[in-house]
Motif scaffolding. Sequence first.
Motif, PDB file in Angstrom:
ATOM      1  N   GLY A   1      47.620  42.434  32.610  1.00 29.10           N
ATOM      2  CA  GLY A   1      46.524  43.800  32.656  1.00 29.10           C
ATOM      3  C   GLY A   1      45.717  43.621  31.716  1.00 29.10           C
TER       4      GLY A   1
ATOM      5  N   GLU B   1      44.959  36.086  34.324  1.00 29.94           N
ATOM      6  CA  GLU B   1      44.290  36.266  35.578  1.00 29.94           C
ATOM      7  C   GLU B   1      42.675  35.638  35.111  1.00 29.94           C
ATOM      8  OE1 GLU B   1      43.977  39.566  38.646  1.00 29.94           O
ATOM      9  OE2 GLU B   1      45.160  40.093  37.104  1.00 29.94           O
TER      10      GLU B   1
ATOM     11  N   LYS C   1      36.352  49.168  32.304  1.00 27.22           N
ATOM     12  CA  LYS C   1      36.488  49.204  33.683  1.00 27.22           C
ATOM     13  C   LYS C   1      35.131  49.397  34.617  1.00 27.22           C
ATOM     14  CE  LYS C   1      36.085  53.827  33.857  1.00 27.22           C
ATOM     15  NZ  LYS C   1      34.853  54.807  35.018  1.00 27.22           N
TER      16      LYS C   1
ATOM     17  N   GLN D   1      28.313  54.995  38.488  1.00 27.14           N
ATOM     18  CA  GLN D   1      29.567  54.873  39.257  1.00 27.14           C
ATOM     19  C   GLN D   1      29.929  53.669  40.463  1.00 27.14           C
ATOM     20  OE1 GLN D   1      32.787  55.222  38.020  1.00 27.14           O
ATOM     21  NE2 GLN D   1      34.020  54.378  40.273  1.00 27.14           N
TER      22      GLN D   1
ATOM     23  N   HIS E   1      27.188  51.532  40.373  1.00 25.34           N
ATOM     24  CA  HIS E   1      26.798  50.258  39.738  1.00 25.34           C
ATOM     25  C   HIS E   1      27.920  49.524  38.943  1.00 25.34           C
ATOM     26  CE1 HIS E   1      23.901  48.045  37.356  1.00 25.34           C
ATOM     27  NE2 HIS E   1      24.814  47.922  36.462  1.00 25.34           N
ATOM     28  N   ASN E   2      29.075  51.112  38.616  1.00 24.24           N
ATOM     29  CA  ASN E   2      29.722  49.767  37.326  1.00 24.24           C
ATOM     30  C   ASN E   2      30.918  49.140  38.311  1.00 24.24           C
ATOM     31  OD1 ASN E   2      28.675  50.165  35.007  1.00 24.24           O
ATOM     32  ND2 ASN E   2      29.558  52.683  35.474  1.00 24.24           N
TER      33      ASN E   2
ATOM     34  N   ARG F   1      30.508  47.679  40.931  1.00 25.43           N
ATOM     35  CA  ARG F   1      29.476  47.088  41.798  1.00 25.43           C
ATOM     36  C   ARG F   1      29.579  45.633  40.899  1.00 25.43           C
ATOM     37  NH1 ARG F   1      24.672  48.925  45.135  1.00 25.43           N
ATOM     38  NH2 ARG F   1      23.856  46.274  44.889  1.00 25.43           N
ATOM     39  N   ALA F   2      30.114  45.943  39.752  1.00 23.80           N
ATOM     40  CA  ALA F   2      29.835  45.086  38.068  1.00 23.80           C
ATOM     41  C   ALA F   2      31.389  44.133  38.563  1.00 23.80           C
ATOM     42  CB  ALA F   2      29.529  46.127  36.675  1.00 23.80           C
ATOM     43  N   ARG F   3      32.154  44.693  39.247  1.00 24.75           N
ATOM     44  CA  ARG F   3      33.383  43.946  38.864  1.00 24.75           C
ATOM     45  C   ARG F   3      33.920  43.853  40.663  1.00 24.75           C
ATOM     46  NH1 ARG F   3      37.098  45.262  34.977  1.00 24.75           N
ATOM     47  NH2 ARG F   3      35.786  43.927  33.805  1.00 24.75           N
ATOM     48  N   PRO F   4      32.759  42.541  41.137  1.00 23.69           N
ATOM     49  CA  PRO F   4      33.147  42.562  42.800  1.00 23.69           C
ATOM     50  C   PRO F   4      34.584  41.923  43.046  1.00 23.69           C
ATOM     51  CG  PRO F   4      31.372  40.760  42.026  1.00 23.69           C
ATOM     52  CD  PRO F   4      31.860  41.610  41.031  1.00 23.69           C
ATOM     53  N   VAL F   5      35.543  41.048  42.185  1.00 21.86           N
ATOM     54  CA  VAL F   5      36.498  41.688  42.711  1.00 21.86           C
ATOM     55  C   VAL F   5      37.684  41.883  41.792  1.00 21.86           C
ATOM     56  CG1 VAL F   5      38.623  39.254  42.537  1.00 21.86           C
ATOM     57  CG2 VAL F   5      35.854  38.795  43.301  1.00 21.86           C
ATOM     58  N   ARG F   6      38.616  42.376  42.275  1.00 24.51           N
ATOM     59  CA  ARG F   6      39.711  43.572  41.143  1.00 24.51           C
ATOM     60  C   ARG F   6      40.604  42.421  41.119  1.00 24.51           C
ATOM     61  NH1 ARG F   6      35.462  47.341  40.791  1.00 24.51           N
ATOM     62  NH2 ARG F   6      36.596  48.332  39.483  1.00 24.51           N
ATOM     63  N   TYR F   7      41.019  43.361  39.363  1.00 26.25           N
ATOM     64  CA  TYR F   7      42.330  42.737  38.992  1.00 26.25           C
ATOM     65  C   TYR F   7      43.147  42.538  39.966  1.00 26.25           C
ATOM     66  CZ  TYR F   7      39.661  41.752  34.452  1.00 26.25           C
ATOM     67  OH  TYR F   7      38.963  40.696  33.522  1.00 26.25           O
ATOM     68  N   HIS F   8      43.934  41.955  40.386  1.00 24.07           N
ATOM     69  CA  HIS F   8      45.800  42.077  40.756  1.00 24.07           C
ATOM     70  C   HIS F   8      46.858  43.156  39.844  1.00 24.07           C
ATOM     71  CE1 HIS F   8      48.791  40.841  42.284  1.00 24.07           C
ATOM     72  NE2 HIS F   8      49.903  40.917  41.867  1.00 24.07           N
ATOM     73  N   SER F   9      46.648  42.967  38.664  1.00 25.06           N
ATOM     74  CA  SER F   9      47.547  43.947  37.705  1.00 25.06           C
ATOM     75  C   SER F   9      46.480  44.592  37.343  1.00 25.06           C
ATOM     76  CB  SER F   9      47.490  42.954  35.900  1.00 25.06           C
ATOM     77  OG  SER F   9      47.713  41.578  36.062  1.00 25.06           O
ATOM     78  N   ARG F  10      47.244  46.640  37.283  1.00 21.02           N
ATOM     79  CA  ARG F  10      46.763  47.266  36.615  1.00 21.02           C
ATOM     80  C   ARG F  10      46.184  47.250  35.384  1.00 21.02           C
ATOM     81  NH1 ARG F  10      46.618  52.029  37.014  1.00 21.02           N
ATOM     82  NH2 ARG F  10      46.826  53.670  35.047  1.00 21.02           N
ATOM     83  N   LEU F  11      44.586  47.618  34.950  1.00 20.27           N
ATOM     84  CA  LEU F  11      44.740  47.491  34.009  1.00 20.27           C
ATOM     85  C   LEU F  11      45.471  48.407  32.718  1.00 20.27           C
ATOM     86  CD1 LEU F  11      41.645  46.264  32.889  1.00 20.27           C
ATOM     87  CD2 LEU F  11      40.517  47.856  32.450  1.00 20.27           C
TER      88      LEU F  11
ATOM     89  N   ARG G   1      38.864  57.106  31.567  1.00 17.33           N
ATOM     90  CA  ARG G   1      39.054  56.348  32.808  1.00 17.33           C
ATOM     91  C   ARG G   1      38.232  56.869  34.119  1.00 17.33           C
ATOM     92  NH1 ARG G   1      43.542  51.676  33.580  1.00 17.33           N
ATOM     93  NH2 ARG G   1      43.737  51.592  31.196  1.00 17.33           N
TER      94      ARG G   1
END
Lengths: 257, 639, 222
Positions: free
Chosen positions: A72, A100, A170, C82, C84-85, C87-97, C106
């Motif tokens: 993360g 990742e 984010k 929002q 736009h932002n 869509r700037a990360r089309p595939v999200r992370y698996h782990s929580r940021l 946030r």
Amino acid sequence: MDFKLKIWRQKNAREKGGFRTYPINDVSPEMSFLEMLDYLNKQIIESGGEPVTFEHDCREGICGSCGLFINGRPHGPMRRTTTCELHMREFTDGDTIVIEPWRSKAFPIIKDLVVDRSSFERIMHAGGFISVDTGSAPESNSLPVSKNNSDKAFDAAACIGCGACVAACKNSSAMLFAAAKIAQYALVTQGKAEAKERVDKMVRQMDAEGFGYCSNTYGCEFDCPKGISIDFIALMNREFFSSKVCRQIPGRYTRKV
Amino acid sequence: MQKLDSKIPDGPLAEKWKNYKAGLRLVSPANKKKIEIIVVGTGLAGSAAASSLGELGYKVKVFCFQDSPRRAHSVAAQGGINAAKNYRNDNDSVYRLFHDMIKGGDYRAREANVYRAAEVSNDVIDHFTALGVPFARDYGGTLDTRSFGGVQVSRTFYARGQTGQQCLLGTYSSLNRQIAKGTVKMYPRRDMLDIVVINGKARGIITRNLLTGQLERHSAHAVVLATGGYGTVFYLSTLGLGSNATAAWSAFKKGALFANPSFIQIHPTSIPVLNDYQCKLTLMSESLRNDGRVWVPKKKGDKRHPTEIPEEERDYYLERRYPAFGNLVPRDVASRAAKERCDAGYGAGDSGLSVYLDFKDAIGKQGEDKIRDKYGNLFEMYEKITGINPYRQPMRIYPAGHYTMGGLWVDYNLMTTIPGLFAIGESNFSDHGANRLGASSLMQCCGDGYFILPNTLSDYLADDIRTGKIPVDEKAFEEAEENVSERIKQIMSVEGKQTISSFHKRLGKIMWDHCGMKRDSEGLKKGLELLDQLEEEFWADIRIPGSEGELNQELEKALKVADFFEVGRLMCEDALQREESCGAHFREEHQTETGEAKRDDKNFAYVGAWEYRGKGEKPGLHKEELKFEYVELKERSYK
Amino acid sequence: MKKKATTLPSLSQKYIMAVAGIFLMLFLIFHLATNLLMLAGDGGKQFGNVVNFLTENPAVKIMEYILFAGFLLHIILGVILQVHNYRARPVRYHSRLQTETSQFSRYMIHTGVIILVFLVIHLMNFFFIRLGWVAVPDHAESRHDFFSMAVVLFQNPWYSLVYIVSFVFLGFHLKHAFQSAFQSLGLNHTKYTPAIKVIGTIYALAISIGFSLIPLYFLFIF
């Protein structure tokens, strides 16, 4: 130490990727994170599998090649540390570690954990330089730069272009990256002549690459391995404002070079 | 046997370059547009050369194996960059810088080249300042300097402990400007695997696109190699893991001579090996020796915690042996002294393979803040890697393979023995003799790239204004590509069991043990034998997963390591033939009673340049006599 | 591969967002000051006077349009950014940021949407009545009699709860917004930025507590 590694595997840009889990045993706490992955790859190769592809070169935290999203966080749990400088003593025996690639529209995946960061290059091409030809430089000490500005310029210039700021944001915004370069040149006397064009061009290119916009969460600063401050983003904003407003005032543009 | 013509101009030393330059031919702006130049490598030398050639108006193609030019390993240089500015009023001058380099190189470098490097050093600093490189400054706004190993003046410009990074970002920025202008085309993620020679002239290269595996042909009127050194032959070194000898080696195999391969600098201050899977040693800048004091316990095998060892039981062996220079002796001397202590059983740490570098006195005198200001990032780096806080207890350091003074033989024009093939920066041999002084490599790379090569290359290209574009369907291109593809197939076809890295590690061990800091005839011969055995095993038992038509890091490694066997052999051969000790090359048979290097100027004041004579054949040695007209050859003493 | 941007530069959008935000924050102070007059204990007399003054003053009328524009700009741009932002990360992370970020930063869009919902309710209850878009409730004397409207509304505990909760979220929103606006405008200072952060916290607290006092007053004291 023993770990369970959950690693993103993706054969190439076109194919779909997914996580695979690898148990790994007898890891020394003195190993760096990448050495741990080397060790894993050795085992994978020897058992006939395909090793995990990841980027790395200098292994001392300065080239900016490596960059993994670990549990993360870009570059893992230690602040001000690149993945190659991260050591396994920072983890607890038995942990599951999720690895990742950077995720951003502007950083498409090439293979496994390798992403294409050429968008950064194009931002630099747009204006990450001072236009001075070889041979035309004046004597170094003819243009003094205050120690304060020079030190700050160095702080900004410490950027290694790894992309952790984008990964941590984010919004996948590259503002910290662009701001670091813009600020470096805005702070030294030599860079002031074309400061206004620079900020305009670099910001436009950054937008064109599909990075998100900054919403001042300051996550970039938190996870920047070189500790680059969001103050430079503010400085960039200021530079941008003056490029849009002050620059348009006749006669004003040539001041304080 | 061809005669080596170094093309050193006549005339007094200080006038040579000026007069020679004035006589060099030019290419008109209109013709420059028609001339293509290939630059391989984007470190300081490569990106400086590419950008200045671009500024001149040539069509330049630049290649690097990383995803960005900014990642070239020049980025890791820490301490600083020398220049004879005499800003400190300590009586520095171009001549003194020249003299220090010649002496530091143990009188095995060419006077004219070294003088020229010193001469352009000031321009390099001016140019970097204009490029916005944030060198350290004093409160008055002028540039600050610090002192460095092997010299008694303060002439090293620095940007904290990241001078290499800041300089590289400077050359990178000038490169970017040219890329944006379209004069330079950048080809990242390419490995150069062969050079193409047409009618005796270098006319192109074969590269492998690391993403697709595709072999590509690129033609040009001249090829510039700025591909760095071959220090990774030791496996454990301070170099980047991608650093390799392949480009220079392919030039060697196509007829370029390789000079002084055994001159390889072992840097005295690197973090010692901490675990078995380590593949990289991290350098701690030599500048640390300005304030740090090096010591080992006086008692053999003293395993007490360093802070528990009282002052009188510490042996500050550098200060003891070399009172004039103390901790600031040149790198080769410091490295050997450390090895000597460790071999004698006084080493620190569990392995006994390290010495202490202590800042206690400096912190006591100057305060922790001042030390943090000077070396903050280095201390941080040390703590990250070892988990030990160097403000509280001494660092542990040990020598590590670092820089190769040897490299492709070049003449005064920086051209190799293949016409049209130039070598600059670390990849050539010219300026550092048998040992490089700290902070001289950045200086040489940038001098070569920005101020020397553009002039000499233009002179060479003046003959090429009517040549026209070099077609890539020439037979030579076809053959070269065929060869490369054959080699890749050969590597891929071995279906063994062991990884490339495990071979590299064993290879490194052989080189370190037999051709490292101390060498002797027997050991070198043994090394040669072991190399042959290991190479045989390599070609029978490597395993490369995946295919050649994709991003395949194992294949990349294999191509590099395969060359290192040959590089290693040449190093041993060179070390064997040089029956003397000089600089980094220390032959056990040739030392004084006090264990210092014993040079033999009568018989060995030459550059040993090797010629490739085909696979399995012994390479041929050419000698370029070194004439010293301005410097008197003396025993190098730092006592 | 040279890409070209087509929209307004990101930094311009950031500036607009910040300027609109600061404008709205100033408005909140003014709004709060007016509202607190309801607590004067005079049966809404002073409050009524001010409301009357404001509704009759033509300058205020103009300000009202500007205010509306400010709201719209801030909201619409917020949503656009929002999207736009995202869509700037089309595939999200698996782990929580896990990256530590400025408090509440946030969740600006989340708190923003909650505030927007509240704003709609709020406008329907008051402002639209004045404009005559929504019918005047029976207990109010006229479409300007906000005091009576407020009394009835706030004496409904559920309404008051919604109101207070909304202002808590507004507080969260403002906590980040205040200093963020300064950052966006490039008004950053080694010495004063920490002060701005403190002032921002005080401001956010003052607004949420200040507005929440009104329903509490009508519920428990009036």
